[in-house]
Design a protein around this motif. Structure first.
Motif, mmCIF file in Angstrom:
data_model
loop_
_atom_site.group_PDB
_atom_site.id
_atom_site.type_symbol
_atom_site.label_atom_id
_atom_site.label_comp_id
_atom_site.label_asym_id
_atom_site.label_seq_id
_atom_site.Cartn_x
_atom_site.Cartn_y
_atom_site.Cartn_z
ATOM 1 N N MET A 22 0.813 -1.146 -0.002
ATOM 2 C CA MET A 22 -0.156 0.076 -0.155
ATOM 3 C C MET A 22 0.727 1.368 -0.124
ATOM 4 O O MET A 22 0.439 2.240 -0.755
ATOM 5 C CB MET A 22 -0.992 -0.215 1.276
ATOM 6 C CG MET A 22 -1.907 -1.222 1.097
ATOM 7 S SD MET A 22 -2.860 -1.312 2.747
ATOM 8 C CE MET A 22 -4.165 0.100 2.227
ATOM 9 N N GLY A 23 1.930 1.248 0.849
ATOM 10 C CA GLY A 23 2.733 2.351 0.857
ATOM 11 C C GLY A 23 3.576 2.687 -0.482
ATOM 12 O O GLY A 23 3.936 3.842 -0.994
ATOM 13 N N VAL A 24 4.011 1.693 -1.239
ATOM 14 C CA VAL A 24 4.641 1.768 -2.480
ATOM 15 C C VAL A 24 3.644 2.437 -3.377
ATOM 16 O O VAL A 24 3.949 3.307 -4.274
ATOM 17 C CB VAL A 24 5.259 0.436 -2.754
ATOM 18 C CG1 VAL A 24 5.815 0.408 -4.342
ATOM 19 C CG2 VAL A 24 6.491 0.043 -1.914
ATOM 20 N N VAL A 25 2.590 1.594 -3.660
ATOM 21 C CA VAL A 25 1.582 2.235 -4.480
ATOM 22 C C VAL A 25 1.233 3.708 -4.324
ATOM 23 O O VAL A 25 1.117 4.710 -5.249
ATOM 24 C CB VAL A 25 0.149 1.315 -4.471
ATOM 25 C CG1 VAL A 25 -0.871 2.112 -5.452
ATOM 26 C CG2 VAL A 25 0.418 0.038 -5.013
ATOM 27 N N ALA A 26 0.977 4.249 -3.013
ATOM 28 C CA ALA A 26 0.808 5.527 -2.749
ATOM 29 C C ALA A 26 1.907 6.396 -3.044
ATOM 30 O O ALA A 26 1.460 7.689 -3.413
ATOM 31 C CB ALA A 26 0.304 5.526 -1.194
ATOM 32 N N VAL A 27 3.082 5.990 -2.534
ATOM 33 C CA VAL A 27 4.285 6.949 -2.792
ATOM 34 C C VAL A 27 4.359 6.915 -4.317
ATOM 35 O O VAL A 27 4.516 8.254 -4.751
ATOM 36 C CB VAL A 27 5.582 6.125 -2.365
ATOM 37 C CG1 VAL A 27 6.665 6.897 -2.915
ATOM 38 C CG2 VAL A 27 5.568 6.179 -0.951
ATOM 39 N N LEU A 28 4.261 6.149 -5.237
ATOM 40 C CA LEU A 28 4.643 6.184 -6.749
ATOM 41 C C LEU A 28 3.237 7.011 -7.239
ATOM 42 O O LEU A 28 3.437 7.876 -7.991
ATOM 43 C CB LEU A 28 4.385 4.941 -7.346
ATOM 44 C CG LEU A 28 5.593 3.965 -6.915
ATOM 45 C CD1 LEU A 28 5.404 2.517 -7.637
ATOM 46 C CD2 LEU A 28 6.787 4.841 -7.547
ATOM 47 N N ALA A 31 1.372 8.615 4.578
ATOM 48 C CA ALA A 31 0.439 7.871 5.673
ATOM 49 C C ALA A 31 -0.756 8.143 5.455
ATOM 50 O O ALA A 31 -1.698 7.379 5.796
ATOM 51 C CB ALA A 31 1.070 8.344 7.208
ATOM 52 N N ALA A 32 -1.131 9.551 5.435
ATOM 53 C CA ALA A 32 -2.761 9.965 5.330
ATOM 54 C C ALA A 32 -3.367 9.295 4.207
ATOM 55 O O ALA A 32 -4.487 8.785 4.217
ATOM 56 C CB ALA A 32 -2.763 11.363 4.941
ATOM 57 N N THR A 33 -2.476 8.967 2.786
ATOM 58 C CA THR A 33 -3.320 8.389 1.943
ATOM 59 C C THR A 33 -3.625 6.804 2.094
ATOM 60 O O THR A 33 -4.655 6.368 1.839
ATOM 61 C CB THR A 33 -2.409 8.328 0.732
ATOM 62 O OG1 THR A 33 -1.927 9.768 0.320
ATOM 63 C CG2 THR A 33 -2.842 7.533 -0.714
ATOM 64 N N VAL A 34 -2.604 6.186 2.899
ATOM 65 C CA VAL A 34 -2.862 4.774 3.317
ATOM 66 C C VAL A 34 -3.853 4.648 4.548
ATOM 67 O O VAL A 34 -4.799 3.800 4.415
ATOM 68 C CB VAL A 34 -1.457 4.079 4.093
ATOM 69 C CG1 VAL A 34 -1.846 2.801 4.375
ATOM 70 C CG2 VAL A 34 -0.557 4.317 2.999
ATOM 71 N N VAL A 35 -4.028 5.727 5.222
ATOM 72 C CA VAL A 35 -5.002 5.658 6.124
ATOM 73 C C VAL A 35 -6.552 5.871 5.601
ATOM 74 O O VAL A 35 -7.495 5.036 5.878
ATOM 75 C CB VAL A 35 -4.806 7.070 7.221
ATOM 76 C CG1 VAL A 35 -6.248 7.150 7.845
ATOM 77 C CG2 VAL A 35 -3.865 6.779 8.133
ATOM 78 N N THR A 36 -6.702 6.977 4.725
ATOM 79 C CA THR A 36 -7.832 6.839 3.788
ATOM 80 C C THR A 36 -8.180 5.840 2.931
ATOM 81 O O THR A 36 -9.442 5.318 2.839
ATOM 82 C CB THR A 36 -7.847 8.361 2.858
ATOM 83 O OG1 THR A 36 -6.568 8.123 1.976
ATOM 84 C CG2 THR A 36 -7.814 9.600 3.725
ATOM 85 N N ALA A 37 -7.124 4.811 2.672
ATOM 86 C CA ALA A 37 -7.294 3.708 1.908
ATOM 87 C C ALA A 37 -8.065 2.732 2.473
ATOM 88 O O ALA A 37 -8.751 1.845 1.864
ATOM 89 C CB ALA A 37 -6.177 3.153 1.408
ATOM 90 N N VAL A 38 -7.867 2.739 3.912
ATOM 91 C CA VAL A 38 -8.833 1.588 4.593
ATOM 92 C C VAL A 38 -9.968 2.391 5.304
ATOM 93 O O VAL A 38 -10.476 1.671 6.307
ATOM 94 C CB VAL A 38 -7.672 1.008 5.543
ATOM 95 C CG1 VAL A 38 -6.668 0.099 5.032
ATOM 96 C CG2 VAL A 38 -7.290 2.154 6.695
#
Length: 423
Positions: free
Chosen positions: A30-36, A56-63
């Motif tokens: 999830m972090g790699v996809v969000a970073v890219l 981190a916020a992007t991963v948070v919203t992803a769940v």
């Protein structure tokens, strides 16, 4: 911890180490996809070292977590904002990895006791809880913004205003929703996987539930693959490759699953205002960029961009018929066509409900100085997209009944020609 099959032979261990690998694997992907995706979207240029907290916020919203926007510029100015959007590319990547990690120690099994499954899930949930706490605490940052030239800049220079904008997460709500998300992923994984072991009491119900669940999830994944092929073609032939990859890595399922519901006849209400916009195709932005809330459906797409959008209806019909055929062909021969129709209708309605809940968007940010609000188009905007849930679910049920019955008849004919007897 180890467990044994009914014959007493030992099976793969699934303890804390395996749970840790599962959770870390999901978070890393999830972090790699969000970073890219964020890098392709230009977020790496955000000021004040805010890129890691944004990831981190992007991963948070992803769940399913929430991000709260805030700002301050003293007593003479203020900001307001809110953000509700789920980057479903990040969500899907994490769900696939965690689901695979959950099933891997259970492979080569026919039956697993409820206490064993609950204990294995609890290990993953405990570590996931710690990960959610870390992400929620890391997903917060504040940074100054320049007012630029124009009325806002003049007022800022006159009164010495330096607006500060920030974001943070609602930690308790993020943890709660994140745990519900994980539970949903694990339950769906057990329902969808044909080889996943279940308690002995659920072996008979699975014969009707699993084919429908498996076929419906396959439908959603096929839609993503089709969308990916189209997006790559657009990136290769029409330019804007970086922006297209940002959409692929952050919101491709948002777009293709929205298109799936529109092809079924669903209507979404929305509005686009200010510098923000919706992901490709650009026609979505054009339809919704109006003074008032607009409707997004097949009719408005055809009105704005021609008859080609009727292909959504054709593609949906073909995909649903193929999905119903796969479901019926993998079900026991004793299941009647009307039962297939009901199973397909319920599965499709649940899928559409999931899309409606996860693909909605609500984003607004505004800046005011001396009580003068929303100065400057570059500082204020709104994106709104929400479904008409009742009609969307009703259409899904109707499509599911028709496609399920037709697919069952096709599967029955194929079995007869092939001389098979089914399961």
């Amino acid at each position: 911890m180890s467990s044994r099959t009914l014959s007493g032979r030992p099976v793969a261990r699934h303890g804390w180490a395996q749970a840790l690998v599962t959770v870390l694997g999901g978070l890393i992907v999830m972090g790699v996809v969000a970073v890219l995706g964020l890098w392709a979207a230009g977020a790496a240029d955000l000021p004040g070292g805010s890129f890691p907290p944004v990831v981190a916020a992007t991963v948070v919203t992803a769940v399913g977590g929430t991000v709260e926007l805030s700002g301050d510029a003293g007593g003479l100015a203020g900001t307001e904002g809110g953000l509700t959007v789920i980057p479903l590319s990040v969500t899907l990547a994490g769900a696939l990895v965690i689901g695979w990690g959950f099933l891997r120690p259970l492979r080569h099994r026919a039956v697993a006791g409820a206490p064993e499954l609950a204990g294995w899930a609890a290990r993953i949930a405990a570590l996931w809880l710690l990960a959610l706490l870390g992400l929620a605490l890391a997903a917060r940052h504040t940074f100054e913004i320049s007012l630029g030239d124009g009325p806002l800049g003049d007022l800022g220079d006159l009164f010495g205003l330096t607006p500060v904008v920030g974001f943070s997460t609602d930690v308790p709500l993020t943890v709660l929703v994140g745990l519900v998300w994980l539970a949903g992923v694990l339950v769906v994984t057990l329902m969808v996987s044909r080889g996943a072991p279940l308690p002995a009491g659920l072996l008979r119900p699975q014969a009707s539930v699993r084919p429908a669940a498996h076929a419906t999830v396959r439908l959603l994944l096929v839609c993503v693959v089709i969308g990916l092929v189209i997006a790559l073609f657009v990136a290769a032939t029409r330019g804007h490759a970086v922006e297209t990859f940002a959409v692929i890595l952050l919101g491709l399922p948002n777009v293709v699953w929205l298109a799936l519901t529109i092809g079924l006849g669903a209507t979404w209400d929305g509005r686009v205002e200010g510098p923000f916009g919706l992901p490709m195709p650009h026609v979505l932005d054009e339809v919704l960029r109006t003074p008032d809330v607009s409707t997004l459906n097949l009719g408005t797409l055809v009105e704005h961009d021609g008859q080609k959008w009727w292909w959504l209806l054709v593609v949906d019909a073909v995909l649903l018929l193929a999905t119903a055929f796969v479901m019926a062909a993998s079900s026991p021969a004793r299941v009647r066509p009307w039962q297939h129709a009901v199973h397909m209708a319920l599965a499709l309605a649940l899928a559409v409900l999931m899309i409606c809940l996860m693909a909605r968007i609500s984003a607004r940010i505004g800046l005011s100085v001396l009580g003068v609000g929303d100065l400057g188009e570059g500082f204020s905007g709104q994106v709104l997209l929400k479904p008409r849930l009742g009609s969307a679910l009703g259409l899904a049920l109707l499509w599911g009944l028709v496609a399920g019955f037709a697919g069952a008849l096709l599967a029955r004919g194929a079995r007869r020609r092939g001389g098979g007897t089914g399961h």
